[in-house]
Design a protein around this motif. Structure first.
Motif, PDB file in Angstrom:
ATOM      1  N   ASN A  65      38.881  52.348  37.358  1.00 23.74           N
ATOM      2  CA  ASN A  65      37.547  51.618  37.050  1.00 23.74           C
ATOM      3  C   ASN A  65      38.529  50.727  36.030  1.00 23.74           C
ATOM      4  OD1 ASN A  65      36.539  51.770  34.416  1.00 23.74           O
ATOM      5  ND2 ASN A  65      36.018  54.093  35.399  1.00 23.74           N
ATOM      6  N   ARG A  66      37.898  49.736  35.875  1.00 24.18           N
ATOM      7  CA  ARG A  66      38.537  48.343  34.639  1.00 24.18           C
ATOM      8  C   ARG A  66      38.105  47.440  34.308  1.00 24.18           C
ATOM      9  NH1 ARG A  66      42.249  44.305  38.924  1.00 24.18           N
ATOM     10  NH2 ARG A  66      40.591  43.807  40.002  1.00 24.18           N
TER      11      ARG A  66
ATOM     12  N   GLY B  74      34.584  41.924  30.375  1.00 28.45           N
ATOM     13  CA  GLY B  74      34.096  42.906  29.474  1.00 28.45           C
ATOM     14  C   GLY B  74      33.003  43.688  30.028  1.00 28.45           C
ATOM     15  N   ALA B  75      32.587  43.344  31.386  1.00 25.74           N
ATOM     16  CA  ALA B  75      32.234  43.761  32.500  1.00 25.74           C
ATOM     17  C   ALA B  75      33.172  44.839  32.830  1.00 25.74           C
ATOM     18  CB  ALA B  75      31.959  42.868  33.759  1.00 25.74           C
TER      19      ALA B  75
ATOM     20  N   TRP C 132      34.046  48.316  39.418  1.00 24.09           N
ATOM     21  CA  TRP C 132      34.502  49.907  40.114  1.00 24.09           C
ATOM     22  C   TRP C 132      35.728  49.566  40.614  1.00 24.09           C
ATOM     23  CZ3 TRP C 132      33.516  54.450  37.257  1.00 24.09           C
ATOM     24  CH2 TRP C 132      33.075  54.520  36.318  1.00 24.09           C
ATOM     25  N   TYR C 133      35.291  50.785  41.349  1.00 24.80           N
ATOM     26  CA  TYR C 133      37.114  50.470  42.821  1.00 24.80           C
ATOM     27  C   TYR C 133      35.844  50.286  43.938  1.00 24.80           C
ATOM     28  CZ  TYR C 133      40.520  51.640  46.004  1.00 24.80           C
ATOM     29  OH  TYR C 133      41.408  51.956  46.752  1.00 24.80           O
ATOM     30  N   PRO C 134      36.378  49.147  44.744  1.00 23.40           N
ATOM     31  CA  PRO C 134      35.451  48.802  45.804  1.00 23.40           C
ATOM     32  C   PRO C 134      35.109  49.615  46.833  1.00 23.40           C
ATOM     33  CG  PRO C 134      37.117  47.141  45.023  1.00 23.40           C
ATOM     34  CD  PRO C 134      37.708  48.208  44.702  1.00 23.40           C
ATOM     35  N   VAL C 135      33.548  49.922  46.926  1.00 18.51           N
ATOM     36  CA  VAL C 135      33.175  50.572  48.808  1.00 18.51           C
ATOM     37  C   VAL C 135      34.751  50.261  49.234  1.00 18.51           C
ATOM     38  CG1 VAL C 135      30.964  51.441  49.306  1.00 18.51           C
ATOM     39  CG2 VAL C 135      30.576  50.960  47.471  1.00 18.51           C
TER      40      VAL C 135
ATOM     41  N   GLN D 151      29.348  59.165  38.179  1.00 17.10           N
ATOM     42  CA  GLN D 151      30.510  59.296  37.536  1.00 17.10           C
ATOM     43  C   GLN D 151      30.001  58.101  36.907  1.00 17.10           C
ATOM     44  OE1 GLN D 151      31.976  61.487  34.825  1.00 17.10           O
ATOM     45  NE2 GLN D 151      30.109  62.714  35.317  1.00 17.10           N
ATOM     46  N   ARG D 152      29.864  56.627  37.863  1.00 12.15           N
ATOM     47  CA  ARG D 152      29.718  55.587  38.034  1.00 12.15           C
ATOM     48  C   ARG D 152      28.270  55.182  38.515  1.00 12.15           C
ATOM     49  NH1 ARG D 152      33.669  53.424  42.779  1.00 12.15           N
ATOM     50  NH2 ARG D 152      32.004  51.935  43.096  1.00 12.15           N
TER      51      ARG D 152
END
Length: 321
Positions: A95-96, A101-102, A105-108, A208-209
């Motif tokens: 994630n980044r 500030g949002a 996550w790694y895209p599905v 975790q996400r």
């Protein structure tokens, strides 16, 4: 706390190894179900405790299969279960934070493409293990088919006997279909266990996400080129063509899933949504090849003419599908 996580990860790996070993004995249907669920404990450990837990679970499971089984079995467990699960869990944990500030996550969609490539690699390595060239592969498949028929047909009193010519024809058919079937089956198993483990950890509060909007997933721009390249290369002769089919099958399945995501998304909030989805999945079950091709074309079309430009209805409060 660290010891607690370590013990859970070790236990998950041992459970996965036992399920994997159990898939080598018993009725065929039971073996298939057990093999399909082998990765579930590994995904549960990874999604609930992090990528390190998935790594520990994969190593412990591989070690148990090696000690109690054989080096070949341990290799198959590692490349077919442990390594793909760790990579997918690791990618899912990335994630980044953007400029607002949002957390992103790694895209599905990229996870689905990664699963397709991992499944294709597993299918290709399986081909290499069965035989380093086409003739060795053909001989190995023929021997395996003969052993399977001798074991299964012996339990059927009225089963027909296959002569050498019929056995050769069946072997040629299996050689043509095995790479794609192996890749598609592996990818289906990985993604099903990935989804199921995600749902279980979400319900337990340990995911975790955040749960992603599966209907809104998109693929990277290079995905159509991967599918086109693998499909074109599958027409090559001998081993290169077989290896290309190992990748073309899972990549095709990826676009079937993208087409289903598009249909789920654009039908949200529609009163006839349930009937459309039931009819769609019934068609996929009855006329799976033609229906899957049509759904995959919807997924390919989405990359050129997007159909999901409007946001879904705001009153849909259930978890996105």
């Amino acid at each position: 706390m660290l010891h607690y996580r370590l013990l859970i990860a070790l236990g998950a790996g041992l459970v996965a190894a036992v399920v994997f070993a159990s898939a080598t004995a018993g009725p065929l249907l039971i073996r298939m179900v057990l093999f399909m669920l082998t990765a579930l404990p590994l995904f549960l450990a990874g999604l609930g405790l992090g990528p390190t837990a998935a790594l520990v679970a994969g190593i412990s499971g591989t070690a148990l299969v090696f000690l109690a089984g054989s080096p070949v079995g341990a290799l198959i467990f590692a490349i077919g279960q442990a390594v793909p699960v760790f990579i997918l869990v690791y990618l899912a944990s990335l994630n980044r934070t953007d400029s607002q500030g949002a957390v992103e996550w790694y895209p599905v969609g990229r996870l689905v493409i990664a699963a397709a490539l991992l499944s294709g690699a597993f299918a290709a390595i399986t081909l290499m293990l069965l035989g380093g060239d086409v003739e060795a592969l053909r001989a190995g498949l023929r021997e395996m088919l003969q052993s399977f028929l001798d074991a299964e047909l012996a339990n059927m009193p009225d089963a027909p006997k296959l002569g050498p010519e019929e056995l050769d024809e069946a072997t040629s058919l299996i050689m043509a279909l095995l790479p794609m079937a192996s890749g598609i089956t592996t990818m289906g198993s990985l993604l099903f266990n990935f989804w199921l483990a995600g749902r279980i950890t979400l319900a337990s509060g340990r995911l975790q996400r955040p749960w992603p909007d599966l209907g809104a997933m998109t693929f990277p721009p290079s995905a159509p080129l991967l599918l086109a390249g693998a499909t074109a290369a599958s027409f090559l002769s001998d081993l290169p063509g077989l290896i290309a089919r190992s990748f073309s099958g899972p990549l095709f399945l990826a676009y079937v899933l993208l087409g289903l995501a598009v249909i789920h998304y654009v039908t949200r909030g529609k009163p006839w949504r349930v009937f459309i989805l039931w009819a769609l999945y019934a068609l996929l079950f009855v006329m799976n090849s033609l229906s899957a091709l049509a759904v995959a074309l919807i997924g390919l079309t989405e990359t050129i003419w997007p159909m999901r430009q409007k946001p879904p209805p705001s009153d849909d409060t259930r978890p996105p599908d």
